[in-house]
Design an enzyme around this catalytic site. Structure first.
Site, PDB file in Angstrom:
ATOM      1  N   CYS A 182       0.890  -1.159   0.000  1.00  0.00           N
ATOM      2  CA  CYS A 182       0.000   0.000   0.000  1.00  0.00           C
ATOM      3  C   CYS A 182       0.921   1.200   0.000  1.00  0.00           C
ATOM      4  O   CYS A 182       1.583   1.467   0.998  1.00  0.00           O
ATOM      5  CB  CYS A 182      -0.912   0.038   1.232  1.00  0.00           C
ATOM      6  SG  CYS A 182      -1.866   1.579   1.265  1.00  0.00           S
ATOM      7  N   CYS A 235      -0.392   4.108   2.652  1.00  0.00           N
ATOM      8  CA  CYS A 235      -0.481   3.893   4.100  1.00  0.00           C
ATOM      9  C   CYS A 235      -0.299   2.418   4.416  1.00  0.00           C
ATOM     10  O   CYS A 235       0.797   1.892   4.301  1.00  0.00           O
ATOM     11  CB  CYS A 235      -1.768   4.461   4.675  1.00  0.00           C
ATOM     12  SG  CYS A 235      -3.251   4.003   3.776  1.00  0.00           S
ATOM     13  N   SER A 236      -1.357   1.726   4.772  1.00  0.00           N
ATOM     14  CA  SER A 236      -1.169   0.352   5.246  1.00  0.00           C
ATOM     15  C   SER A 236      -2.362  -0.535   4.927  1.00  0.00           C
ATOM     16  O   SER A 236      -2.646  -1.470   5.668  1.00  0.00           O
ATOM     17  CB  SER A 236      -0.933   0.368   6.753  1.00  0.00           C
ATOM     18  OG  SER A 236      -2.011   1.031   7.397  1.00  0.00           O
ATOM     19  N   CYS A 237      -3.078  -0.260   3.832  1.00  0.00           N
ATOM     20  CA  CYS A 237      -4.209  -1.103   3.467  1.00  0.00           C
ATOM     21  C   CYS A 237      -3.738  -2.551   3.352  1.00  0.00           C
ATOM     22  O   CYS A 237      -2.716  -2.839   2.736  1.00  0.00           O
ATOM     23  CB  CYS A 237      -4.802  -0.650   2.137  1.00  0.00           C
ATOM     24  SG  CYS A 237      -5.501   1.002   2.231  1.00  0.00           S
TER      25      CYS A 237
HETATM   26 FE    FE Z   1      -3.782   2.504   2.086  1.00  0.00          FE
END
Ligand code: FE
Length: 221
Positions: A119, A122-124
């Site tokens: 991602c 961010c951190s999906c």
């Molecule tokens: Fe994300």
């Protein structure tokens, strides 16, 4: 080399300052931190115990769901086809549903294609099948290098993708989460799903590693 970035649509995130990769901690992260500090300070929680719980969800509970999906796909061609066509429904049929997994797509590794998930913003991450994202997945170096040097980053995890394979990079979003279907290791033909599940590491379902070989399991790697 034909490393082609996958889709780069990215919506539904509240990112502070756009282009730069240093996300300030979100409100929820700050609240969690504050709550954790308070619990530790009052002697109500042991920081090691909190770390142990996080580690369990990060490396054991969550990824075991994904491993079950992969092992099922390796042993049942009908399920594999369904998974590749409609991952959301096929995964839900095993009971792995919930937040951060509403729209799933499964990417099949072959002799010609190796898939890598990131991602970039961010951190999906697909929580129902992989649990919580590891710290490195959320780090700025991984998020940028997965796109600029995917082979290099995979190499750092100890996996060499042959030059004859194309590396495809998939950028997760809040609308679409990805799970890599690693190749079934050689020498495991005829194994049951219960046996195969132990070969499927979390990292192999992100694409930074491949599934463990039977030899690696025997030598305790
Ligand atoms: Fe994300």
């Amino acid at each position: 080399m034909s490393d082609s970035p996958g889709e780069h649509k990215h919506h539904g995130h509240s990112h502070g300052s756009g282009e730069d990769f240093t996300d300030p901690p979100s409100d929820i992260e700050l609240r969690v931190k504050a709550l954790e500090s308070l619990l530790v300070e009052k002697g109500l929680a042991d920081p090691d115990a909190i770390d142990a719980v996080i580690d369990t969800y990060e490396t054991k509970v969550g990824p075991r769901n994904g491993a079950a999906v992969v092992a099922r796909a390796w042993t049942e061609p009908g399920f594999r086809n369904w998974l590749l066509k409609d991952a959301t429904a096929a995964i839900a049929s095993l009971g792995y549903v919930g937040a951060q997994g509403e729209q799933m797509r499964v990417l099949e590794n072959t002799d010609k294609v190796h898939n890598l998930v990131v991602c970039t913003l961010c951190s999906c991450y697909p929580w129902p099948v992989l649990g919580l994202p590891p710290v490195w997945y959320k780090s700025a170096p991984y998020r940028s290098r997965a796109v600029s040097d995917p082979r290099g980053i995979i190499e750092e995890f100890g996996t060499h993708v042959p030059e004859t394979s194309e590396v495809r990079v998939w950028d997760s979003t809040s609308e679409m989460r990805y799970l890599v279907l690693p190749q079934q290791p050689e020498g495991t033909e005829g194994w049951s799903a219960e046996q195969l599940v132990n070969l499927v590491s979390r990292n192999s379902m992100i694409g930074v590693e491949v599934a463990r070989s039977p030899e690696a399991i025997r030598s305790g790697e």
